[in-house]
Design an enzyme around this catalytic site. Sequence first.
Site, PDB file in Angstrom:
ATOM      1  N   ARG A 104     -70.139 -37.391  -9.329  1.00  0.00           N
ATOM      2  CA  ARG A 104     -68.815 -38.062  -9.316  1.00  0.00           C
ATOM      3  C   ARG A 104     -68.508 -37.933  -7.204  1.00  0.00           C
ATOM      4  O   ARG A 104     -68.228 -37.097  -6.512  1.00  0.00           O
ATOM      5  CB  ARG A 104     -67.403 -36.907  -9.939  1.00  0.00           C
ATOM      6  N   THR A 108     -64.837 -42.779  -4.378  1.00  0.00           N
ATOM      7  CA  THR A 108     -64.666 -43.390  -5.305  1.00  0.00           C
ATOM      8  C   THR A 108     -64.454 -42.968  -6.752  1.00  0.00           C
ATOM      9  O   THR A 108     -63.692 -43.723  -7.842  1.00  0.00           O
ATOM     10  CB  THR A 108     -65.951 -45.001  -5.622  1.00  0.00           C
ATOM     11  N   ASP A 200     -64.583 -25.773 -18.570  1.00  0.00           N
ATOM     12  CA  ASP A 200     -65.522 -26.342 -18.163  1.00  0.00           C
ATOM     13  C   ASP A 200     -66.695 -26.516 -18.348  1.00  0.00           C
ATOM     14  O   ASP A 200     -67.792 -24.392 -18.356  1.00  0.00           O
ATOM     15  CB  ASP A 200     -65.534 -25.864 -16.070  1.00  0.00           C
ATOM     16  N   ASP A 203     -69.812 -24.464 -16.623  1.00  0.00           N
ATOM     17  CA  ASP A 203     -69.617 -22.951 -16.031  1.00  0.00           C
ATOM     18  C   ASP A 203     -69.625 -22.024 -16.924  1.00  0.00           C
ATOM     19  O   ASP A 203     -69.798 -21.569 -16.953  1.00  0.00           O
ATOM     20  CB  ASP A 203     -68.343 -22.698 -15.024  1.00  0.00           C
TER      21      ASP A 203
HETATM   22  N1  URA Z   1     -66.087 -31.334 -18.451  1.00  0.00           N
HETATM   23  C1  URA Z   1     -65.796 -30.323 -18.849  1.00  0.00           C
HETATM   24  O1  URA Z   1     -66.424 -29.608 -19.043  1.00  0.00           O
HETATM   25  N2  URA Z   1     -64.587 -29.938 -19.903  1.00  0.00           N
HETATM   26  C2  URA Z   1     -63.774 -30.472 -19.413  1.00  0.00           C
HETATM   27  O2  URA Z   1     -63.195 -30.683 -19.666  1.00  0.00           O
HETATM   28  C3  URA Z   1     -64.004 -32.354 -19.271  1.00  0.00           C
HETATM   29  C4  URA Z   1     -65.563 -32.646 -18.872  1.00  0.00           C
END
Ligand code: URA
Length: 209
Positions: A104, A108, A200, A203
Amino acid sequence: MGKLVICDHPLIQHKLTFIRDVRTNTKEFREHVDEVATLMAYEITRDIPLETITVQTPVAETQGKVISGRMLGLIPILRAGLGMLEGVLKLLPAAKVGHVGLFRDPETLQPVEYYIKLPTDVQQRELIVIDPMLATGGSAIAAITSLKNRGCTQIKMMNLIAAPEGVAAVQEAHPDVDIYVAALDDHLNDHGYIVPGLGDAGDRLYGTK
Ligand code: URA
């Protein structure tokens, strides 16, 4: 409008609860995601076409069904999509795999494609785009657009957890794409995380937090 299919098989829902649990460690998280991906592959292939062929059993000639139609292609979005890839390949070992990498842009906030490598016959395949989390839908829309720009026409999406915002965005941008999820959660928070979600996904899969 593409359909939204919630794969609510009890085994999927059971394992998803452990995937969500913050106490689940990296090894267990990866194993559960792998297992749910296999179970979701079973659901997402439910409508693939069959043809009838004749085979000879040791006893008699008979007719049986085999898969026909387009071959499959799996498109994990880097990096979290890789966590579901092997689980899907367990059921679809002949599928070819393409990879799409997106980040990302911090200014922007738009997804930028930094890597793409697809099977040479990708246009002839029915594709499953794989990403554990469908949050804003930005990455999914960009990945699907990129595939369509290369001539791909039959595309499905597979996510563990989706936010309503992401589902709506993908359905608006790509109304021909069906979306398969294990759960449709409540909303996105101000940081773009799905609530309640699982945190995440990348992660937690790779222990990078
Ligand atoms: N990406 C992720 O890994 N977790 C989320 O909650 C949103 C996007």
